[in-house]
Design a protein around this motif. Structure first.
Motif, PDB file in Angstrom:
ATOM      1  N   ILE A   1      22.603 -15.689 -75.086  1.00 46.70           N
ATOM      2  CA  ILE A   1      22.267 -17.106 -74.996  1.00 46.70           C
ATOM      3  C   ILE A   1      20.888 -17.314 -75.601  1.00 46.70           C
ATOM      4  O   ILE A   1      19.899 -16.746 -75.141  1.00 46.70           O
ATOM      5  CB  ILE A   1      22.276 -17.604 -73.540  1.00 46.70           C
ATOM      6  CG1 ILE A   1      23.688 -17.502 -72.964  1.00 46.70           C
ATOM      7  CG2 ILE A   1      21.781 -19.041 -73.452  1.00 46.70           C
ATOM      8  CD1 ILE A   1      23.787 -17.929 -71.502  1.00 46.70           C
TER       9      ILE A   1
ATOM     10  N   ASN B   1      25.140 -20.750 -77.037  1.00 38.82           N
ATOM     11  CA  ASN B   1      25.886 -19.494 -77.137  1.00 38.82           C
ATOM     12  C   ASN B   1      25.776 -18.951 -78.555  1.00 38.82           C
ATOM     13  O   ASN B   1      25.953 -19.699 -79.517  1.00 38.82           O
ATOM     14  CB  ASN B   1      27.372 -19.726 -76.813  1.00 38.82           C
ATOM     15  CG  ASN B   1      27.605 -20.088 -75.361  1.00 38.82           C
ATOM     16  OD1 ASN B   1      26.912 -19.610 -74.477  1.00 38.82           O
ATOM     17  ND2 ASN B   1      28.592 -20.936 -75.127  1.00 38.82           N
TER      18      ASN B   1
ATOM     19  N   ASP C   1      32.666 -24.302 -76.787  1.00 41.54           N
ATOM     20  CA  ASP C   1      31.297 -23.920 -77.158  1.00 41.54           C
ATOM     21  C   ASP C   1      31.264 -22.477 -77.674  1.00 41.54           C
ATOM     22  O   ASP C   1      30.326 -21.723 -77.401  1.00 41.54           O
ATOM     23  CB  ASP C   1      30.337 -24.084 -75.984  1.00 41.54           C
ATOM     24  CG  ASP C   1      29.781 -25.503 -75.882  1.00 41.54           C
ATOM     25  OD1 ASP C   1      29.941 -26.279 -76.838  1.00 41.54           O
ATOM     26  OD2 ASP C   1      29.173 -25.829 -74.843  1.00 41.54           O
TER      27      ASP C   1
ATOM     28  N   THR D   1      31.602 -14.162 -66.288  1.00 40.96           N
ATOM     29  CA  THR D   1      31.454 -15.008 -67.471  1.00 40.96           C
ATOM     30  C   THR D   1      30.413 -16.102 -67.264  1.00 40.96           C
ATOM     31  O   THR D   1      29.692 -16.479 -68.197  1.00 40.96           O
ATOM     32  CB  THR D   1      32.802 -15.652 -67.839  1.00 40.96           C
ATOM     33  OG1 THR D   1      33.787 -14.630 -68.001  1.00 40.96           O
ATOM     34  CG2 THR D   1      32.706 -16.452 -69.127  1.00 40.96           C
ATOM     35  N   GLN D   2      30.294 -16.599 -66.050  1.00 47.28           N
ATOM     36  CA  GLN D   2      29.358 -17.691 -65.776  1.00 47.28           C
ATOM     37  C   GLN D   2      27.930 -17.355 -66.176  1.00 47.28           C
ATOM     38  O   GLN D   2      27.183 -18.218 -66.639  1.00 47.28           O
ATOM     39  CB  GLN D   2      29.402 -18.033 -64.287  1.00 47.28           C
ATOM     40  CG  GLN D   2      30.714 -18.645 -63.820  1.00 47.28           C
ATOM     41  CD  GLN D   2      30.792 -18.755 -62.310  1.00 47.28           C
ATOM     42  OE1 GLN D   2      29.776 -18.931 -61.628  1.00 47.28           O
ATOM     43  NE2 GLN D   2      31.992 -18.644 -61.768  1.00 47.28           N
TER      44      GLN D   2
ATOM     45  N   VAL E   1      30.688 -14.283 -76.389  1.00 51.25           N
ATOM     46  CA  VAL E   1      29.280 -14.598 -76.591  1.00 51.25           C
ATOM     47  C   VAL E   1      28.428 -13.357 -76.406  1.00 51.25           C
ATOM     48  O   VAL E   1      28.569 -12.628 -75.416  1.00 51.25           O
ATOM     49  CB  VAL E   1      28.832 -15.712 -75.623  1.00 51.25           C
ATOM     50  CG1 VAL E   1      27.333 -15.976 -75.757  1.00 51.25           C
ATOM     51  CG2 VAL E   1      29.630 -16.988 -75.879  1.00 51.25           C
TER      52      VAL E   1
ATOM     53  N   LYS F   1      27.050 -15.425 -68.599  1.00 47.10           N
ATOM     54  CA  LYS F   1      26.973 -15.024 -70.001  1.00 47.10           C
ATOM     55  C   LYS F   1      27.091 -16.183 -70.986  1.00 47.10           C
ATOM     56  O   LYS F   1      26.897 -15.985 -72.184  1.00 47.10           O
ATOM     57  CB  LYS F   1      28.085 -14.009 -70.307  1.00 47.10           C
ATOM     58  CG  LYS F   1      28.030 -12.740 -69.459  1.00 47.10           C
ATOM     59  CD  LYS F   1      26.797 -11.918 -69.765  1.00 47.10           C
ATOM     60  CE  LYS F   1      26.776 -10.629 -68.954  1.00 47.10           C
ATOM     61  NZ  LYS F   1      25.584  -9.797 -69.246  1.00 47.10           N
ATOM     62  N   VAL F   2      27.431 -17.381 -70.496  1.00 43.96           N
ATOM     63  CA  VAL F   2      27.659 -18.521 -71.384  1.00 43.96           C
ATOM     64  C   VAL F   2      26.967 -19.770 -70.840  1.00 43.96           C
ATOM     65  O   VAL F   2      26.630 -19.847 -69.658  1.00 43.96           O
ATOM     66  CB  VAL F   2      29.174 -18.794 -71.550  1.00 43.96           C
ATOM     67  CG1 VAL F   2      29.871 -17.601 -72.178  1.00 43.96           C
ATOM     68  CG2 VAL F   2      29.813 -19.135 -70.208  1.00 43.96           C
TER      69      VAL F   2
ATOM     70  N   GLU G   1      26.949 -15.735 -81.308  1.00 44.16           N
ATOM     71  CA  GLU G   1      27.783 -14.574 -81.627  1.00 44.16           C
ATOM     72  C   GLU G   1      27.745 -14.316 -83.123  1.00 44.16           C
ATOM     73  O   GLU G   1      27.906 -15.245 -83.922  1.00 44.16           O
ATOM     74  CB  GLU G   1      29.243 -14.810 -81.197  1.00 44.16           C
ATOM     75  CG  GLU G   1      30.140 -13.606 -81.499  1.00 44.16           C
ATOM     76  CD  GLU G   1      31.633 -13.905 -81.390  1.00 44.16           C
ATOM     77  OE1 GLU G   1      32.435 -13.020 -81.753  1.00 44.16           O
ATOM     78  OE2 GLU G   1      31.985 -15.019 -80.975  1.00 44.16           O
TER      79      GLU G   1
ATOM     80  N   ASN H   1      27.034 -22.201 -80.402  1.00 40.65           N
ATOM     81  CA  ASN H   1      27.874 -23.100 -79.584  1.00 40.65           C
ATOM     82  C   ASN H   1      29.202 -23.371 -80.265  1.00 40.65           C
ATOM     83  O   ASN H   1      29.717 -24.493 -80.259  1.00 40.65           O
ATOM     84  CB  ASN H   1      27.136 -24.407 -79.286  1.00 40.65           C
ATOM     85  CG  ASN H   1      26.324 -24.327 -78.005  1.00 40.65           C
ATOM     86  OD1 ASN H   1      26.243 -23.273 -77.369  1.00 40.65           O
ATOM     87  ND2 ASN H   1      25.701 -25.425 -77.625  1.00 40.65           N
TER      88      ASN H   1
ATOM     89  N   THR I   1      33.180 -20.025 -76.792  1.00 43.24           N
ATOM     90  CA  THR I   1      33.612 -19.048 -75.801  1.00 43.24           C
ATOM     91  C   THR I   1      35.138 -19.016 -75.725  1.00 43.24           C
ATOM     92  O   THR I   1      35.769 -20.050 -75.516  1.00 43.24           O
ATOM     93  CB  THR I   1      33.064 -19.400 -74.402  1.00 43.24           C
ATOM     94  OG1 THR I   1      31.647 -19.529 -74.465  1.00 43.24           O
ATOM     95  CG2 THR I   1      33.428 -18.332 -73.391  1.00 43.24           C
TER      96      THR I   1
END
Length: 236
Positions: A9, A91, A151, A175-176, A6, A178-179, A93, A51, A153
């Motif tokens: 956000i 999320n 989602d 990671t928590q 990701v 970032k997503v 990308e 997502n 990730t």
């Protein structure tokens, strides 16, 4: 194609039902903000994973850091994007380029099903999640220590229960932040894309076995031999 890493956000600014003449076939029009970071090289028609769902950019405003996508009815049925509302976090990308490092795994952005969070717990500074698939048939593509996209990730599967169609993952502290998954609670849903590799292997095996059985190949002869032996043993 995406990597499951990701980039940013975003925030849903507008979620609107659309008519057929707006290009989504009576689906939904979605405007997403807080996205300036991924709009520096955007073009109309580009793909952005939202997502975990590959969506096409139909409008963008770099100064405002916003872009717009359309969601077709089939996508709404297959994913949980229909649950998004103004203010929802997603999320984001961009599709891979020739210079992108494959930090996660190959993600198509074609969601297979959704899953419900059945358990969320802490393990020191990590978070453990357990998900149950809405469509149990996809659990056969999930393997311990294998890849899965939740989602959008890219995550590593830590445990699988094939009887209950559940699997678990762990989110490390980095990671928590970032997503969006870390913000969800038990009972919430996520989009799931299983690893493409399993699907390809299954398809190739199925094609080979079907060909062998239909054309009296070695496998067909072997099966016939076994059947004849069993029937002979039964005196038939």
């Amino acid at each position: 194609m995406f990597t499951g890493i990701v980039e940013v956000i975003g925030t849903v600014i507008e979620y609107k039902q659309t008519d057929n003449d707006e290009g989504t076939g009576g689906g939904v029009s979605l405007t997403i903000g807080d996205s300036a970071e991924i709009l520096t090289d955007v073009h109309l028609g580009d793909s952005i994973s939202t997502n975990g769902v590959c969506l096409t950019v139909t409008h963008f405003d770099k100064e405002k850091g916003q872009f717009k996508v359309g969601i077709a009815p089939e996508t709404l049925r297959r994913t949980n994007l229909g649950d998004l509302r103004t203010g929802s976090k997603v999320n984001l990308e961009r599709a891979v380029s020739g210079e992108t490092r494959l930090g996660g795994h190959i993600v198509q952005g074609h969601v297979d099903t959704i899953a419900t969070i059945t358990k969320k717990s802490s393990d020191e500074n990590a978070l453990n999640f357990t998900f149950q698939l809405r469509d149990p048939k996809y659990i056969h593509y999930v393997v311990e220590k294998g890849f899965i996209a939740v989602d959008g990730t890219s995550l590593t599967v830590t445990d699988v229960d094939y009887k209950t169609a559940e699997f678990s993952v762990m989110l490390v502290s980095y990671t928590q932040g970032k997503v969006v998954i870390s913000q969800k609670k038990e009972g919430d849903t996520v989009n799931i894309e299983v690893d493409l590799t399993g699907k390809l292997i299954e398809q190739q095996i199925e094609l080979v076995l079907t060909s062998q059985l239909e054309n009296d190949g070695p496998l067909a002869n072997f099966v016939k031999k076994i059947v004849d032996q069993k029937l002979s043993a039964l005196g038939k």
